[in-house]
Design a protein around this motif. Structure first.
Motif, mmCIF file in Angstrom:
data_model
loop_
_atom_site.group_PDB
_atom_site.id
_atom_site.type_symbol
_atom_site.label_atom_id
_atom_site.label_comp_id
_atom_site.label_asym_id
_atom_site.label_seq_id
_atom_site.Cartn_x
_atom_site.Cartn_y
_atom_site.Cartn_z
ATOM 1 N N MET A 56 0.845 -1.190 0.000
ATOM 2 C CA MET A 56 0.000 0.000 0.000
ATOM 3 C C MET A 56 0.880 1.239 0.000
ATOM 4 S SD MET A 56 -3.045 1.100 2.649
ATOM 5 C CE MET A 56 -1.913 1.343 4.033
ATOM 6 N N LYS A 57 0.722 2.063 -0.985
ATOM 7 C CA LYS A 57 1.504 3.281 -1.109
ATOM 8 C C LYS A 57 0.959 4.345 -0.165
ATOM 9 C CE LYS A 57 3.163 6.717 -4.422
ATOM 10 N NZ LYS A 57 3.125 7.173 -5.825
ATOM 11 N N LYS A 58 1.834 4.888 0.675
ATOM 12 C CA LYS A 58 1.415 5.875 1.668
ATOM 13 C C LYS A 58 1.652 7.277 1.150
ATOM 14 C CE LYS A 58 2.375 2.807 5.560
ATOM 15 N NZ LYS A 58 2.728 1.664 4.702
ATOM 16 N N ALA A 77 -7.507 7.655 -3.308
ATOM 17 C CA ALA A 77 -7.020 6.347 -3.744
ATOM 18 C C ALA A 77 -6.347 5.601 -2.591
ATOM 19 C CB ALA A 77 -6.052 6.523 -4.908
ATOM 20 N N TRP A 78 -5.598 6.349 -1.783
ATOM 21 C CA TRP A 78 -4.917 5.718 -0.643
ATOM 22 C C TRP A 78 -5.926 5.214 0.384
ATOM 23 C CZ3 TRP A 78 -2.656 8.826 3.928
ATOM 24 C CH2 TRP A 78 -2.073 7.944 4.847
ATOM 25 N N ASP A 116 1.038 -3.794 6.090
ATOM 26 C CA ASP A 116 -0.050 -2.820 6.096
ATOM 27 C C ASP A 116 -1.208 -3.303 6.964
ATOM 28 O OD1 ASP A 116 1.399 -1.244 4.335
ATOM 29 O OD2 ASP A 116 0.469 -2.144 2.563
ATOM 30 N N ASP A 163 -9.111 4.409 -0.127
ATOM 31 C CA ASP A 163 -9.854 3.274 -0.674
ATOM 32 C C ASP A 163 -9.046 1.994 -0.543
ATOM 33 O OD1 ASP A 163 -12.009 4.831 -1.288
ATOM 34 O OD2 ASP A 163 -11.424 5.177 -3.383
ATOM 35 N N GLU A 164 -7.747 2.088 -0.814
ATOM 36 C CA GLU A 164 -6.883 0.914 -0.672
ATOM 37 C C GLU A 164 -6.752 0.515 0.795
ATOM 38 O OE1 GLU A 164 -2.386 -0.530 -2.065
ATOM 39 O OE2 GLU A 164 -3.102 1.514 -2.458
ATOM 40 N N PHE A 165 -6.708 1.506 1.680
ATOM 41 C CA PHE A 165 -6.620 1.220 3.110
ATOM 42 C C PHE A 165 -7.873 0.516 3.620
ATOM 43 C CE2 PHE A 165 -7.684 2.778 7.426
ATOM 44 C CZ PHE A 165 -6.645 2.210 8.134
ATOM 45 N N GLN A 178 -9.840 -1.356 1.959
ATOM 46 C CA GLN A 178 -9.994 -2.691 1.386
ATOM 47 C C GLN A 178 -9.260 -3.750 2.201
ATOM 48 O OE1 GLN A 178 -12.030 -3.626 -1.078
ATOM 49 N NE2 GLN A 178 -12.725 -1.486 -1.047
ATOM 50 N N LEU A 179 -8.338 -3.329 3.059
ATOM 51 C CA LEU A 179 -7.653 -4.290 3.911
ATOM 52 C C LEU A 179 -8.628 -4.869 4.933
ATOM 53 C CD1 LEU A 179 -4.357 -2.294 4.650
ATOM 54 C CD2 LEU A 179 -4.599 -4.287 3.147
#
Length: 406
Positions: free
Chosen positions: A1-3, A224-225, A249, A227-229, A231-232
């Motif tokens: 996950m890109k922070k 975007a960050w 992550d 949303d990815e967070f 999804q975990l």
């Protein structure tokens, strides 16, 4: 996950709340200390005894100056034996306020909050030295270390881990309490994000409420960050984290969940960073856990107000008020109202303060407007009962850039 690196943004509304509540907390603790001293010794407290508590109370001014601001609550008089020595006692309104605070603390659900806090820890136990600084934040009575084990013998016990270290532990693990505030909220009132999910995604991870500072919420890279967070997988803070990679992550999201739950357990949805540091090992938090607060400004607000570091749960406040005020928080707001009216009229000859004791109404004068819109061990236990120390220490500087960007 890109922070994404986000710059810290000051929130004047939440800073105002922290400043106001710091004075209210100091007033409540001084009322309690002076009241207990009068009960045990039947004499006022010497001023030099109270002056040493400035740091522990979190005050930025001397304690004596603070007490003299509120003559409707604290009475200043010469010492009965040494006239040159000033002493302080409680006025009639101060005694009334103290009795209301004591009754509210004794009748609240504080033992359940304390049980949940112990359930968050690895060993289901915490040293009393780490719990006493949290007493005001959790709404615990001053003698909880002795009364809770006797009132709830199937739930709490006090024992000595090693010489000089008393520990409060959880005897039983109540499974019905092992539900986080985020899980309860989604069960009671699902959000729009949950309702619009297709039936095949009902088991999708829970999403933390986000309230970004102005401008951040509309940034595409932040969206975007997050949303990815989200999804975990969501890991309950009450679950055992053994087996999760500390550098992953997933562990970071678990840490966010633990801190979110810890703040949710407090009365005012905020806590000092130093108090969390005392619980770091038991809560399985990373050494540089402060970076979590600045990395997720939509969930937490990291304040440097009042010469200390305080963490606020953003979702707990709206327009300068608690979204779900606890009865004890409402009573403390009334204490703040009494404090402010005492300051307002102290030079106008007011000797009797009218205190609303028949209703639970709290005046709205303290509303700060729209500032926040955008965003055998009994002897050992007894030693703590007479101690006003709130556990405050100098803020230690963690390695790295905790108070800068994260």
């Amino acid at each position: 996950m890109k922070k994404v690196r986000l710059k810290w943004v000051k929130n004047r509304g939440l800073d105002h709340i922290i400043d106001r509540d710091t004075d209210t907390k100091a007033c409540c603790l001084l009322l309690e200390y002076i009241g207990r001293h009068a009960t045990q010794t039947s004499s006022p407290v010497p001023a030099r005894t109270l002056s040493q508590f400035q740091k522990n109370l979190g005050l930025t001014i001397p304690v004596l100056r603070f007490l003299r601001r509120y003559p409707n609550l604290f009475l200043e008089s010469p010492h009965p034996r040494y006239p040159s020595l000033q002493c302080f006692s409680l006025s009639d309104p101060g005694s009334l306020v103290l009795s209301r605070l004591s009754s509210a603390a004794a009748s609240s659900d504080s033992h359940l909050r304390l049980a949940r806090l112990l359930m968050l820890s690895q060993s289901r136990s915490l040293p009393l030295s780490a719990l006493f600084p949290l007493r005001f934040d959790l709404g615990l009575p001053h003698d909880f270390s002795s009364t809770f084990p006797s009132l709830h013998p199937n739930l709490f016990s006090v024992w000595r881990r090693e010489p000089g270290v008393a520990v409060l532990s959880l005897k039983d693990y109540p499974a019905d309490l092992a539900i986080s505030s985020l899980q309860r909220r989604h069960l009671e009132s699902p959000s729009y994000r949950d309702l619009k999910k297709p039936p095949s995604s009902l088991g999708a991870p829970l999403a933390f409420p986000m309230r970004f500072p102005r401008g951040y919420g509309s940034m595409n890279k932040v969206k975007a960050w997050m949303d990815e967070f989200h999804q975990l997988p969501y890991i309950s803070p009450y679950d055992d984290p053994t087996g999760i990679d500390p550098e992953s992550d997933l562990m970071e999201k678990r840490v966010v969940g633990v801190l979110h739950e810890l703040l949710s357990l407090t009365i005012h949805k905020k806590i000092k960073r130093n108090y969390i540091r005392k619980l770091r090992e038991e809560l399985v938090l990373p050494h540089k856990f402060t970076r979590i607060f600045t990395r997720y400004p939509g969930i937490f607000y990291y304040s440097l107000k009042c010469k200390t570091s305080t963490v606020v749960l953003r979702e707990g406040y709206e327009r300068g008020k608690l979204v779900e005020p606890h009865p004890l928080a409402t009573l403390r707001d009334k204490v703040n109202y009494v404090m402010r009216t005492g300051v307002l009229y102290r030079d106008k000859g007011l000797t009797k303060l009218v205190l609303d004791v028949d209703t639970g109404h709290t005046p709205d004068d303290y509303d700060c407007g729209d500032h926040d819109n955008d965003d055998d061990d009994d002897d050992y236990v007894e030693n703590y009962i007479l101690d006003i120390s709130d556990g405050e220490e100098e803020d230690e500087v963690e390695d790295g850039d905790d108070d800068e960007e994260a």
